[in-house]
Design a protein around this motif. Structure first.
Motif, short mmCIF file in Angstrom:
data_model
loop_
_atom_site.label_atom_id
_atom_site.label_comp_id
_atom_site.label_asym_id
_atom_site.label_seq_id
_atom_site.Cartn_x
_atom_site.Cartn_y
_atom_site.Cartn_z
N ALA A 6 0.84 -1.20 0.00
CA ALA A 6 0.00 0.00 0.00
C ALA A 6 0.88 1.25 0.00
N PHE A 7 0.26 2.36 -0.39
CA PHE A 7 0.97 3.64 -0.51
C PHE A 7 0.08 4.76 0.02
N ASP A 8 0.72 5.92 0.28
CA ASP A 8 -0.07 7.09 0.64
C ASP A 8 -0.99 7.43 -0.53
N ALA A 9 -2.28 7.58 -0.24
CA ALA A 9 -3.23 7.90 -1.31
C ALA A 9 -3.11 9.35 -1.76
N PHE A 10 -2.56 10.19 -0.88
CA PHE A 10 -2.36 11.60 -1.19
C PHE A 10 -0.95 11.99 -0.76
N VAL A 11 -0.29 12.79 -1.60
CA VAL A 11 1.08 13.21 -1.31
C VAL A 11 1.20 14.71 -1.56
N PRO A 12 2.21 15.37 -0.96
CA PRO A 12 2.40 16.79 -1.22
C PRO A 12 2.65 17.05 -2.71
#
Length: 275
Positions: A6-12
């Motif tokens: 899994a990964f961050d669904a939102f990033v900077p």
């Protein structure tokens, strides 16, 4: 080593803020690893066929390269498990990325179907976004509003940049991969984000060998020239320096020439760009 689950669904959205939450190392990822990611549903096949039918030939190889550039970042440390940030599974993210990358340049086409579409007078990102939206509702009816929304919004915004705020993982990967394929290591990418910190040259060499650049420079120059002339208010008109600067940034040949023996960015010969 395998892909994280899994990964961050939102990033900077901004480069420095993205790097602050990222663990990316520009490690070599064999193309055999990237090409082993399952892309085998009927919906995937439909998007491939639709993009192949409508996207100009060299640009179609561009959209495929973008997909594998994005996958490489997922393998080498894309933000994952950041406290307080919703997560998105690898299978879900790779599915969204495939549709997004394959469909992101539909608005570049001279195909009659594209030119007669009601959105044809819009900037190519919006034009292509509308076509992708319609295609997905027909070819991938099982996708929900969040999935379709993320895919289409990522297409519409893939040439836009912001120094602050957040992007979906899909949108960020679409944008950074497309900009990298356009300009290479020395091109104008996401502000504050050095491409040499993201991709290993051998990874890029193998992707370009699988999907060669061919006439992408000539095709791209023609498309951008048409866009600027017919749509003076297109999103790309905000590119710093305008059309002349954009054309100067476009790579003429491969980012990493085959068998160049360049195994790090410093080993790449200059100049990268057209004189």
């Amino acid at each position: 080593m395998t892909f994280p689950s899994a990964f961050d669904a939102f990033v900077p959205s901004g480069g420095p803020d993205f790097l602050a939450v990222s663990a990316i190392q520009p490690d070599y990822v064999p193309f055999t690893t990237l090409s082993a990611v399952p892309i085998d549903t009927a919906a995937h096949a439909a998007s491939f066929a639709y993009a192949q039918k409508l996207t100009p030939p060299a640009s179609f190889l561009h959209v495929l390269r973008c997909f594998y550039f994005a996958l490489a970042l997922l393998y080498t440390g894309f933000p994952s498990g950041t406290p307080g940030v919703p997560q998105i599974g690898f299978e879900e993210l790779s599915m969204r990325l495939y549709h997004t990358t394959l469909l992101h340049d539909l608005g570049w086409s001279n195909n009659t179907e594209v030119l007669h579409h009601p959105a044809h007078a819009m900037t190519f990102e919006l034009h292509g976004g509308f076509m992708a939206y319609e295609h997905l509702h027909t070819a991938a009816p099982d996708l929900d509003a969040q999935q379709v929304g993320d895919i289409v919004q990522s297409i519409v915004l893939h040439t836009s940049q912001w120094p602050s705020g957040n992007s979906s993982a899909t949108q960020f990967l679409m944008s950074v991969s497309a900009l990298f394929d356009i300009g290479g290591y020395n091109g104008t990418g996401i502000v504050g984000l050095n491409s040499s910190l993201l991709w290993h040259p051998k990874t890029i060499e193998e992707i370009e060998k699988a999907y060669p650049r061919g006439d992408f420079y000539q095709e791209g120059v023609g498309i951008f020239d048409r866009e600027f002339v017919k749509k003076p208010n297109c999103l790309m008109s905000h590119y710093p320096g305008g059309l002349d600067a954009l054309v100067k940034d476009l790579r003429v040949g491969p980012i990493v020439p085959e068998d160049s023996r360049a195994r790090n960015v410093r080993g790449l010969k200059e100049p990268h760009f057209r004189d």
